[in-house]
Design a protein around this motif. Sequence first.
Motif, PDB file in Angstrom:
ATOM      1  N   ALA A  23       0.824  -1.211   0.000  1.00 22.95           N
ATOM      2  CA  ALA A  23       0.000   0.000   0.000  1.00 22.95           C
ATOM      3  C   ALA A  23       0.858   1.261   0.000  1.00 22.95           C
ATOM      4  CB  ALA A  23      -0.925  -0.009   1.210  1.00 22.95           C
ATOM      5  N   SER A  24       0.170   2.408  -0.074  1.00 24.25           N
ATOM      6  CA  SER A  24       0.811   3.717   0.058  1.00 24.25           C
ATOM      7  C   SER A  24       0.339   4.349   1.369  1.00 24.25           C
ATOM      8  CB  SER A  24       0.428   4.627  -1.111  1.00 24.25           C
ATOM      9  OG  SER A  24       0.827   4.040  -2.343  1.00 24.25           O
ATOM     10  N   VAL A  25       1.258   5.012   2.049  1.00 19.86           N
ATOM     11  CA  VAL A  25       0.932   5.597   3.349  1.00 19.86           C
ATOM     12  C   VAL A  25       1.418   7.040   3.409  1.00 19.86           C
ATOM     13  CG1 VAL A  25       1.004   3.388   4.563  1.00 19.86           C
ATOM     14  CG2 VAL A  25       3.096   4.772   4.370  1.00 19.86           C
ATOM     15  N   LEU A  26       0.909   7.760   4.419  1.00 21.40           N
ATOM     16  CA  LEU A  26       1.423   9.090   4.729  1.00 21.40           C
ATOM     17  C   LEU A  26       2.465   8.945   5.818  1.00 21.40           C
ATOM     18  CD1 LEU A  26      -1.817  11.297   4.769  1.00 21.40           C
ATOM     19  CD2 LEU A  26      -0.052  11.189   3.003  1.00 21.40           C
ATOM     20  N   ALA A  27       3.710   9.280   5.506  1.00 25.55           N
ATOM     21  CA  ALA A  27       4.794   9.059   6.458  1.00 25.55           C
ATOM     22  C   ALA A  27       5.932  10.023   6.185  1.00 25.55           C
ATOM     23  CB  ALA A  27       5.299   7.616   6.363  1.00 25.55           C
ATOM     24  N   ASN A  28       6.857  10.078   7.125  1.00 18.96           N
ATOM     25  CA  ASN A  28       8.099  10.810   6.936  1.00 18.96           C
ATOM     26  C   ASN A  28       9.145   9.806   6.452  1.00 18.96           C
ATOM     27  OD1 ASN A  28      10.905  11.624   8.344  1.00 18.96           O
ATOM     28  ND2 ASN A  28       9.772  13.465   7.747  1.00 18.96           N
ATOM     29  N   PRO A  29       9.681   9.964   5.249  1.00 17.27           N
ATOM     30  CA  PRO A  29      10.582   8.942   4.708  1.00 17.27           C
ATOM     31  C   PRO A  29      11.767   8.624   5.614  1.00 17.27           C
ATOM     32  CG  PRO A  29       9.922  10.468   2.982  1.00 17.27           C
ATOM     33  CD  PRO A  29       9.411  11.032   4.266  1.00 17.27           C
ATOM     34  N   ALA A  30      12.401   9.636   6.194  1.00 10.68           N
ATOM     35  CA  ALA A  30      13.567   9.380   7.047  1.00 10.68           C
ATOM     36  C   ALA A  30      13.180   8.590   8.287  1.00 10.68           C
ATOM     37  CB  ALA A  30      14.219  10.702   7.439  1.00 10.68           C
ATOM     38  N   ALA A  31      12.057   8.996   8.930  1.00  7.84           N
ATOM     39  CA  ALA A  31      11.619   8.300  10.137  1.00  7.84           C
ATOM     40  C   ALA A  31      11.193   6.880   9.817  1.00  7.84           C
ATOM     41  CB  ALA A  31      10.472   9.063  10.792  1.00  7.84           C
ATOM     42  N   LEU A  32      10.487   6.690   8.699  1.00  8.32           N
ATOM     43  CA  LEU A  32      10.043   5.345   8.338  1.00  8.32           C
ATOM     44  C   LEU A  32      11.235   4.461   7.977  1.00  8.32           C
ATOM     45  CD1 LEU A  32       7.636   3.506   7.998  1.00  8.32           C
ATOM     46  CD2 LEU A  32       7.382   4.330   5.651  1.00  8.32           C
ATOM     47  N   THR A  33      12.254   5.023   7.350  1.00  2.00           N
ATOM     48  CA  THR A  33      13.472   4.270   7.048  1.00  2.00           C
ATOM     49  C   THR A  33      14.113   3.758   8.336  1.00  2.00           C
ATOM     50  OG1 THR A  33      13.908   5.523   5.025  1.00  2.00           O
ATOM     51  CG2 THR A  33      15.781   4.410   6.049  1.00  2.00           C
TER      52      THR A  33
END
Length: 558
Positions: free
Chosen positions: A441-451
């Motif tokens: 799926a696609s989500v709303l997130a902060n790429p750095a934090a999710l990484t």
Amino acid sequence: MSLTGETPDPAFARVTREVSSGSVAKGDARYKALINSIDEGFCVIEMIFNPQARPVDYLFLEANPAFEVHSGLIDVVGKRIRDLVPNLDEHWFEVYGKVAATGVSIRCENYAAGLKRWYSVYAFRCEGADIRNVAVLFNDITERKRGEERAALLTRLSESLGSVSHEADIARVALASVGTHLNVDRCYFVEHDESVHLLHVSRNWLRGDSRDLEGMYVPADFGGAAWWEKYSGGNLAVADVTTDPLTVDHAKRYLDIDIRSYATRAFRREGYPMVSLGVTETSPREWALEELRLMDDVMARVWPMVERARTERTLRETLELRVAERTAKLQETISELETFSYSISHDLRAPLRAMQGFAGVLEEEHGDRLDSTAREYLRRIVRAGERMDRLIQDVLVYSRVARAETHLERVELGGFLAGILESYPHFGADHARIETVPPLASVLANPAALTQCVSNLVSNGIKFVAAPTRPHIRLWTEAVGRGRVRLYVADNGIGIAPDRKDAIFGIFYQIDRSRGGTGIGLAVVRKAVERMGGNVGVESKVGKGSTFWIELEAAPRT
């Protein structure tokens, strides 16, 4: 004017039947007794027509005693109405002229502007007499009509006030409603200072180009503090300031601010008049009891709303001030933490690296002179230094995650996860089997934090596996309702006991210290997910692996 076909009440019916049928002759004793016995006003009028057969006036032929009570007119027999009420509404001539001309009776309710009264009227032609003669039965219903108007106004006012909350809007709506309804020049709130030294007109509504009254006033200008304390109770109605005994000595001050007549009604708190609702006119005016009752009702409803709005505004301003103060203190604390983090990163790590460096030089250059015990001690010093360095770095990572601005954007998990797995060398096939299960799926997130979150979970899945098992990690997504998506990371590791599933997300908590680590990785995951508005959890059994999940808001469809 409203016309109705309703049956007249008993008194109307009796007079109508007796007089119109001719069974009672005008002028005889029974006729006089009949019209004098009823409570309604009664009169017989003779219509006067012009050459074009249009009614232009009428003459009073008969009138009973109740006529004076209901009309306010005295000694009318033999007189024309235009001489008694020069500005009588023209429609009354049309109404009575039509009755005389057609013989069709009429029943109506109407406002007589010339008399400033409402009437319920029943008019019929006198049969057997001159066709120009019309008998009229009527009641003064002014109080009832004003009561109905007052109730309607209060209902409209309540509806209007239901959509406003600010004190200025509440006052504006209330003053405009009262001022318009009473047809006055000005309507205002005047607040009383408890020391009786100042009067504050806080809000006013003006008709046309009437003079603005807002401002501060000295009671002495209007009679003095003693006069104000005695009479201001807020409940005054002065028809003419130049003749009323209460105001005549200070009439000039009133006239200077364009007040010739006024009425005020007070709102009291513990017997003290806190504020008054006032209305003014630039010409003399008699204030009706119903008008004063309306002002009382408005004050009772509106001023508590104004006070509540003021209290809420004060609380809001106080809260905003406290928030601002606490925000400033928090920013100061954050600044101190950033300084502290800088100190950890540079001042603490520098001597730690020196200690590690000297231990390494000692082992390399002088190791052959040391026995096996001394060399073991050196290796322990180096490993402890390395662990301490990792711990410092992890604490710094946690600190940055907790403080960093977390801007959310659309993240396509398919390509995003592939990029993470390719960028970390120890995620390669020679270290573990890692697979993603589409569709993702696609989500709303902060790429750095999710990484940071994904890398920590995958790293743990590789690290906490019982030998000789090869790590196997699966990643997939599922919609969980309410516009949310869960990203699952499942491993085949050692698992987690049920009583430790909550504790593992705490900072510095370690399940197995022998496997290295600092106990901060999962704490970083939880903090990062919370900053992104999500949740994190785990399902696990000892020896059966663990499935961690990160729940985030689903990205809108494009």
